[in-house]
Design an enzyme around this catalytic site. Sequence first.
Site, short mmCIF file in Angstrom:
data_model
loop_
_atom_site.label_atom_id
_atom_site.label_comp_id
_atom_site.label_asym_id
_atom_site.label_seq_id
_atom_site.Cartn_x
_atom_site.Cartn_y
_atom_site.Cartn_z
N ASP A 128 -4.18 -1.88 12.92
CA ASP A 128 -3.34 -1.59 11.77
C ASP A 128 -4.10 -0.57 10.92
O ASP A 128 -5.08 -0.91 10.25
CB ASP A 128 -3.08 -2.89 10.99
CG ASP A 128 -2.36 -2.64 9.67
OD1 ASP A 128 -2.15 -1.46 9.31
OD2 ASP A 128 -2.04 -3.62 8.99
N CYS A 165 0.44 -9.16 0.04
CA CYS A 165 0.82 -9.47 1.43
C CYS A 165 -0.39 -9.84 2.28
O CYS A 165 -0.30 -9.87 3.51
CB CYS A 165 1.58 -8.31 2.11
SG CYS A 165 3.17 -8.02 1.39
N GLN A 201 -4.39 1.17 5.93
CA GLN A 201 -5.39 1.49 4.90
C GLN A 201 -6.54 2.31 5.47
O GLN A 201 -7.42 2.73 4.73
CB GLN A 201 -5.94 0.20 4.26
CG GLN A 201 -4.92 -0.67 3.58
CD GLN A 201 -4.30 -0.03 2.33
OE1 GLN A 201 -4.81 0.94 1.77
NE2 GLN A 201 -3.17 -0.56 1.90
N HIS A 212 -2.86 -7.94 6.78
CA HIS A 212 -1.63 -7.86 6.00
C HIS A 212 -0.57 -8.66 6.76
O HIS A 212 -0.63 -8.76 7.99
CB HIS A 212 -1.22 -6.38 5.93
CG HIS A 212 -0.05 -6.08 5.05
ND1 HIS A 212 1.25 -6.29 5.44
CD2 HIS A 212 0.01 -5.56 3.80
CE1 HIS A 212 2.06 -5.91 4.47
NE2 HIS A 212 1.34 -5.47 3.46
N LYS A 229 1.57 5.98 2.28
CA LYS A 229 0.23 5.77 1.72
C LYS A 229 -0.63 7.00 1.95
O LYS A 229 -1.83 6.99 1.74
CB LYS A 229 -0.43 4.56 2.40
CG LYS A 229 0.28 3.24 2.15
CD LYS A 229 -0.44 2.12 2.85
CE LYS A 229 0.39 0.87 3.00
NZ LYS A 229 0.69 0.17 1.77
N1 PMP Z 1 -1.02 -3.13 6.74
C1 PMP Z 1 -1.77 -2.92 5.65
C2 PMP Z 1 -3.26 -3.10 5.76
C3 PMP Z 1 -1.18 -2.54 4.46
O1 PMP Z 1 -1.94 -2.34 3.38
C4 PMP Z 1 0.22 -2.37 4.41
C5 PMP Z 1 0.91 -1.96 3.14
N2 PMP Z 1 0.49 -2.66 2.01
C6 PMP Z 1 0.95 -2.60 5.56
C7 PMP Z 1 0.30 -2.97 6.71
C8 PMP Z 1 2.43 -2.47 5.59
O2 PMP Z 1 2.81 -1.15 5.39
P1 PMP Z 1 4.33 -0.79 5.26
O3 PMP Z 1 4.85 -1.54 4.08
O4 PMP Z 1 4.33 0.67 5.06
O5 PMP Z 1 5.00 -1.21 6.52
#
Ligand code: PMP
Length: 467
Positions: free
Chosen positions: A212, A403, A215, A119, A238
């Site tokens: 990270d 993203c 997910q 991401h 999430k």
């Molecule tokens: N990493 C991953 C794998 C994600 O799916 C997301 C959210 N789509 C994020 C980071 C970022 O999360 P946040 O917007 O809560 O900072």
Amino acid sequence: MSGQPWDIAAVRAHFDFPERGRIVTNNAASTQPPRELTELYRSLAPGYENVHRGQSSASQAMTRLFEDAHDTVARFLNAPGRRCVALYRNTTEAINAVMYSLLTEFRDGDNVVTTTLEHNSNFVPWYALCRDLLPRFGRRVEYRLARFDPDTGELDLAHLASLIDARTKLVCCTGASNFLGTRPPLAAVRALADASGYAQPNGEERSYLLVDGAQLVPGTFTDVQALGADYLAFSFHKLLAPFGVGVLCAREHLLESSLPFLYGGDMIAEGRVSADRVEYGPLPWKYAAGTPNILGAVVSAQALRLLLDLAQTPERATYFQTERPIEPETVRSAMNRVAAWNRELTARALDRLAALPGLTVYGPRDPARRTSLVAFNVAGHDPHDLARALNEAGVESRAGCHCAALAHRALGLTASCRLSFALYNTPEEVDYAVDVLGRVIAGRRRPRGEPAARSVTPHPQQIGSPS
Ligand code: PMP
């Protein structure tokens, strides 16, 4: 308990969104809050006070709840204790906190290795560090990107291994891709980072590993000690709790030796500030400058207890708002049940989508090798149009690059459409979403104005307990 079928009706009864006829299949972006959490937030409001900043009973009670929230997060992750848990707004902020904490430690010629599965939250901070921040201090540090196999979506471990060397301070890897669904083999990544020989300032000879978990944590048992992650970041929005809290769980000695990300009140040692000397507070408060999101943290930690209940005893509270200790084995069996349900939904989506003409699914084919989402494109259809058509039929999806810009680029794509599942989704919802797509592909889209999802959405009471 663990052998019982998933009682989807009992799980859904905790949520208000089904009453609106919503088919929520954009859970990789954010999940829905169970009723108990919004009620808990409201019930805490009359006792609200700032933490660590008052002698009132209200302040002391709130401080206890806030501090206990850190313990709950630590226990859920099997971290050694609250000293390892720093709370931020989200995954992005938590990863930035690591980047700023380590900023001064990078030496000229070092590198950071990350992957094209990431991401933007786990790529852009490292890009900015290497291209925008450190060059201003005259230091050259490069980022390196490990690729994935375009056919299988699996991380190319050999390529990753070739990028990690004795100048790799940090390896950053997703626990699960929010586009391809891929779950990289983190133990193998850990082993590569361990073997790098990088000389850390504290004498350790290895690269640090940042995972990270945005997910990963919501649908997988995550034991930070077994994982060997030096840093693990994830977001509560999430994970049933959209109250503005994210987690950085890190090794205590790293938090102890690194510089904090934010400076100001509450992160300083009581009475240890003078014009020429400031001492920082004990962990984890050293990483909590300013007034934190107190109620958000308290309610988010309770979301973890509620998650254990939803997975195991959805008809009654066993852990939620109790003092019952959280044991790793309980978390393991609860999260394995969540994972099994998610896998069932994902497998069904993969099977049924594969039958649609012109549809390409990205990422691993085996549902056991992916997280609970499916991204796809349909020849001749703009993914945004697919998402709009799904929405007209009451199905909430997401089109775009999610993203995950690097992975889309690697596949020559600008966008895809994604369905992502959570513990409250039903097989009927999966079927319905795929049927809608089938109709769109066949050119038999329901004309606007005709009754849509609300009349065909399985009502919670009609949904049995498919085993
Ligand atoms: N990493 C991953 C794998 C994600 O799916 C997301 C959210 N789509 C994020 C980071 C970022 O999360 P946040 O917007 O809560 O900072």
